[in-house]
Design an enzyme around this catalytic site. Structure first.
Site, PDB file in Angstrom:
ATOM      1  N   CYS A  55      17.974   5.328 -30.284  1.00  0.00           N
ATOM      2  CA  CYS A  55      18.391   5.801 -31.608  1.00  0.00           C
ATOM      3  C   CYS A  55      19.798   6.401 -31.563  1.00  0.00           C
ATOM      4  CB  CYS A  55      17.399   6.830 -32.136  1.00  0.00           C
ATOM      5  SG  CYS A  55      17.791   7.338 -33.825  1.00  0.00           S
ATOM      6  N   CYS A  75      19.379  14.108 -32.417  1.00  0.00           N
ATOM      7  CA  CYS A  75      18.398  15.195 -32.628  1.00  0.00           C
ATOM      8  C   CYS A  75      18.017  15.797 -31.271  1.00  0.00           C
ATOM      9  CB  CYS A  75      17.170  14.653 -33.341  1.00  0.00           C
ATOM     10  SG  CYS A  75      17.597  13.585 -34.733  1.00  0.00           S
ATOM     11  N   CYS A 106      14.586  15.205 -29.546  1.00  0.00           N
ATOM     12  CA  CYS A 106      13.945  13.886 -29.565  1.00  0.00           C
ATOM     13  C   CYS A 106      14.175  13.042 -28.307  1.00  0.00           C
ATOM     14  CB  CYS A 106      14.414  13.097 -30.778  1.00  0.00           C
ATOM     15  SG  CYS A 106      13.530  11.530 -30.949  1.00  0.00           S
ATOM     16  N   CYS A 124       0.435   5.500 -39.560  1.00  0.00           N
ATOM     17  CA  CYS A 124       1.839   5.871 -39.763  1.00  0.00           C
ATOM     18  C   CYS A 124       2.732   5.144 -38.759  1.00  0.00           C
ATOM     19  CB  CYS A 124       1.981   7.384 -39.605  1.00  0.00           C
ATOM     20  SG  CYS A 124       3.681   7.930 -39.829  1.00  0.00           S
ATOM     21  N   CYS A 174       1.714   4.829 -44.024  1.00  0.00           N
ATOM     22  CA  CYS A 174       2.817   5.790 -43.979  1.00  0.00           C
ATOM     23  C   CYS A 174       3.889   5.174 -43.080  1.00  0.00           C
ATOM     24  CB  CYS A 174       2.325   7.114 -43.396  1.00  0.00           C
ATOM     25  SG  CYS A 174       3.650   8.346 -43.233  1.00  0.00           S
ATOM     26  N   CYS A 176       5.623  12.924 -47.248  1.00  0.00           N
ATOM     27  CA  CYS A 176       5.123  13.624 -46.065  1.00  0.00           C
ATOM     28  C   CYS A 176       6.354  14.271 -45.431  1.00  0.00           C
ATOM     29  CB  CYS A 176       4.484  12.620 -45.107  1.00  0.00           C
ATOM     30  SG  CYS A 176       4.018  13.357 -43.523  1.00  0.00           S
ATOM     31  N   ARG A 213      -0.714  19.296 -41.715  1.00  0.00           N
ATOM     32  CA  ARG A 213      -1.096  18.565 -40.488  1.00  0.00           C
ATOM     33  C   ARG A 213      -0.674  19.317 -39.240  1.00  0.00           C
ATOM     34  NH1 ARG A 213       1.152  13.761 -41.203  1.00  0.00           N
ATOM     35  NH2 ARG A 213      -0.587  13.299 -42.578  1.00  0.00           N
TER      36      ARG A 213
HETATM   37  N1  SAM Z   1      13.907   8.354 -36.904  1.00  0.00           N
HETATM   38  C1  SAM Z   1      13.165   8.820 -37.992  1.00  0.00           C
HETATM   39  C2  SAM Z   1      13.514  10.225 -38.402  1.00  0.00           C
HETATM   40  O1  SAM Z   1      14.114  10.950 -37.630  1.00  0.00           O
HETATM   41  O2  SAM Z   1      13.148  10.598 -39.519  1.00  0.00           O
HETATM   42  C3  SAM Z   1      11.655   8.727 -37.781  1.00  0.00           C
HETATM   43  C4  SAM Z   1      11.082   9.075 -36.433  1.00  0.00           C
HETATM   44  S1  SAM Z   1      11.322  10.741 -35.854  1.00  0.00           S
HETATM   45  C5  SAM Z   1      10.721  10.628 -34.229  1.00  0.00           C
HETATM   46  C6  SAM Z   1      10.096  11.646 -36.770  1.00  0.00           C
HETATM   47  C7  SAM Z   1       9.929  13.088 -36.510  1.00  0.00           C
HETATM   48  O3  SAM Z   1       9.319  13.310 -35.250  1.00  0.00           O
HETATM   49  C8  SAM Z   1      11.138  13.992 -36.461  1.00  0.00           C
HETATM   50  O4  SAM Z   1      11.670  14.298 -37.707  1.00  0.00           O
HETATM   51  C9  SAM Z   1      10.569  15.230 -35.783  1.00  0.00           C
HETATM   52  O5  SAM Z   1      10.027  16.103 -36.751  1.00  0.00           O
HETATM   53  C10 SAM Z   1       9.441  14.663 -34.920  1.00  0.00           C
HETATM   54  N2  SAM Z   1       9.727  14.828 -33.486  1.00  0.00           N
HETATM   55  C11 SAM Z   1      10.556  14.085 -32.744  1.00  0.00           C
HETATM   56  N3  SAM Z   1      10.597  14.531 -31.476  1.00  0.00           N
HETATM   57  C12 SAM Z   1       9.768  15.599 -31.422  1.00  0.00           C
HETATM   58  C13 SAM Z   1       9.386  16.502 -30.387  1.00  0.00           C
HETATM   59  N4  SAM Z   1       9.878  16.390 -29.153  1.00  0.00           N
HETATM   60  N5  SAM Z   1       8.516  17.484 -30.666  1.00  0.00           N
HETATM   61  C14 SAM Z   1       8.017  17.608 -31.926  1.00  0.00           C
HETATM   62  N6  SAM Z   1       8.340  16.781 -32.938  1.00  0.00           N
HETATM   63  C15 SAM Z   1       9.199  15.795 -32.703  1.00  0.00           C
HETATM   64  C1  DTB Z   2       5.832  14.072 -37.496  1.00  0.00           C
HETATM   65  O1  DTB Z   2       6.010  15.091 -38.187  1.00  0.00           O
HETATM   66  N1  DTB Z   2       5.533  14.101 -36.204  1.00  0.00           N
HETATM   67  C2  DTB Z   2       5.375  12.758 -35.672  1.00  0.00           C
HETATM   68  C3  DTB Z   2       5.574  11.881 -36.930  1.00  0.00           C
HETATM   69  N2  DTB Z   2       5.898  12.829 -37.942  1.00  0.00           N
HETATM   70  C4  DTB Z   2       6.409  10.723 -36.915  1.00  0.00           C
HETATM   71  C5  DTB Z   2       6.211  12.445 -34.510  1.00  0.00           C
HETATM   72  C6  DTB Z   2       6.034  13.421 -33.342  1.00  0.00           C
HETATM   73  C7  DTB Z   2       6.842  12.929 -32.220  1.00  0.00           C
HETATM   74  C8  DTB Z   2       6.595  13.706 -30.970  1.00  0.00           C
HETATM   75  C9  DTB Z   2       7.393  13.251 -29.820  1.00  0.00           C
HETATM   76  C10 DTB Z   2       7.260  11.791 -29.532  1.00  0.00           C
HETATM   77  O2  DTB Z   2       6.179  11.330 -29.098  1.00  0.00           O
HETATM   78  O3  DTB Z   2       8.254  11.072 -29.736  1.00  0.00           O
HETATM   79 FE1  SF4 Z   3      16.345   9.122 -33.986  1.00  0.00          FE
HETATM   80 FE2  SF4 Z   3      14.578  10.746 -32.859  1.00  0.00          FE
HETATM   81 FE3  SF4 Z   3      16.384  11.716 -34.521  1.00  0.00          FE
HETATM   82 FE4  SF4 Z   3      14.384  10.135 -35.496  1.00  0.00          FE
HETATM   83  S1  SF4 Z   3      14.180  12.150 -34.553  1.00  0.00           S
HETATM   84  S2  SF4 Z   3      16.577  10.051 -36.002  1.00  0.00           S
HETATM   85  S3  SF4 Z   3      14.137   8.749 -33.731  1.00  0.00           S
HETATM   86  S4  SF4 Z   3      16.808  10.744 -32.538  1.00  0.00           S
END
Ligand code: SAM
Ligand code: DTB
Ligand code: SF4
Length: 330
Positions: A70, A74, A77, A114, A145, A205, A277
């Site tokens: 990506c 973030c 992430c 989702c 979702c 959501c 959730r």
């Molecule tokens: N790329 C899209 C976005 O950022 O909206 C969708 C996927 S992203 C992985 C969805 C959500 O996963 C993020 O907004 C964040 O709230 C959650 N997320 C990602 N990494 C995480 C982590 N290490 N611990 C908890 N939540 C996480």
């Molecule tokens: C949300 O609030 N949490 C989910 C979903 N929406 C997409 C993602 C959590 C991701 C946790 C770290 C991972 O497995 O990437």
């Molecule tokens: Fe990309 Fe992860 Fe950020 Fe979603 S949360 S925009 S997958 S870096």
């Protein structure tokens, strides 16, 4: 013995959901956080019981339909290409493989599926492909979702027409914390996509992550931001940061679990009709803290052995936990 006087910060019943929404000040939500723990849980449970069957929990299963690589940075992430986390980038999954996962989720008892993509935002051609996935999953009788990043013109409408019930797009933190955790986009960009989703008539959501080193005031501000949306989201995922090696937030001081439970309670009290959730981070929380979260008004979980790329409690462990607690799938 003298009894402590506890102020109920806001009326707990929701007799008239059509009344004009009230604005929550951050200070009012901080006041909730400052209540004695049992008092806060009592208030949250009272709101919960006025609006839901407290034994029911909604089960959503996640599938990463396009993993890693990506462009966003973030700092929580594991899928950002900015960090070396060992996550391998993959192409968008094909419909047969997605359907197989969706059927398995449905057979295990999930009601919502989702689909998550590690995109900054989808291109028009991605929207066409994801629409085909959504239609196929919807055809199984599951709620759908998707979480695909920032949406452009017409995207939400196309997804809706394909059968999308919910779009997940988290604001993730208090507005004044956002710049510390993501630099490749602005907080307002998130609000723009949320407006597009709402405008298309797709259910929202939207939640956030706690345990990123934020202050209590910032946790209250995150909840205020969600609760003051008009209307507030139908579904509010509260994630406990999953600390992944290689991400900048790895090594952050771990949040006191009671503070996580308080955040759930504050979400329940301020958004009485939403599905709160209990989201990422359940593995680290353990069963007793999860039980407290249900007591505090959580009534949905991510259900399935994996989140997107990190682990989640096994389906059999979750089924056993719900049984032990006398809870059942909604
Ligand atoms: N790329 C899209 C976005 O950022 O909206 C969708 C996927 S992203 C992985 C969805 C959500 O996963 C993020 O907004 C964040 O709230 C959650 N997320 C990602 N990494 C995480 C982590 N290490 N611990 C908890 N939540 C996480
Ligand atoms: C949300 O609030 N949490 C989910 C979903 N929406 C997409 C993602 C959590 C991701 C946790 C770290 C991972 O497995 O990437
Ligand atoms: Fe990309 Fe992860 Fe950020 Fe979603 S949360 S925009 S997958 S870096």
């Amino acid at each position: 013995m003298q009894q402590a006087t506890i102020q109920i910060v806001r009326p707990v019943s929701c007799a008239n959901p059509s009344a004009a929404p009230q604005r929550w000040e951050v200070s009012q939500i901080e006041a909730l956080f400052e209540l004695p723990f049992n008092e806060l849980l009592y208030q949250a449970q009272t709101v919960h019981r006025a609006n839901f069957d407290p034994a029911e929990v909604q089960l959503s299963t996640l599938l990463s339909i396009k993993t890693g690589g990506c462009a966003e940075n973030c700092s929580y992430c594991p899928q950002s290409s900015a960090y070396d986390t060992g996550v391998e980038a993959t192409a968008l999954m094909k419909v047969d493989a997605v359907l197989e996962a969706a059927r398995a989720a449905q057979a295990a008892g999930a009601t919502r599926f989702c689909m998550g993509a590690a995109w900054r935002g989808p291109k028009d051609r991605d929207i066409e492909k994801v629409s085909a996935l959504i239609s196929a999953v919807k055809g199984l009788g599951l709620e759908t979702c998707a979480t695909l990043g920032m949406l452009g013109d017409g995207h939400a409408e196309t997804l809706r027409d394909a059968g999308l019930d919910y779009y997940n797009h988290n604001i993730d933190s208090a507005p004044d914390k956002y710049g510390d955790i993501v630099q490749t986009r602005q907080f307002e960009d998130r609000l723009d996509t949320l407006q597009r989703v709402r405008g298309a008539g797709v259910k929202v959501c939207c939640g956030g992550i706690v345990g990123m080193g934020e202050s209590r005031t910032q946790r209250a501000a995150l909840i205020a931001e969600l609760a003051n949306m008009e209307p507030y989201p139908e579904s509010v995922p509260i994630n406990h940061l999953v600390q992944v090696e290689g991400t900048p937030l790895h090594g952050t001081e771990v949040l006191d679990p009671f503070e996580f439970v308080r955040t759930i309670a504050a979400a329940r009290i301020t958004m009485p009709h939403t599905r709160v959730r209990l989201s990422a981070g359940r593995q680290a929380l353990g069963e007793a803290v999860q039980a407290l979260c249900f007591m505090a008004g959580a009534n949905s979980i991510f259900y399935g052995d994996k989140l997107l790329v990190t682990g989640n409690p096994d389906v059999t462990a979750d089924q056993a936990l719900l049984k032990k607690l006398g809870m059942r799938a909604a």
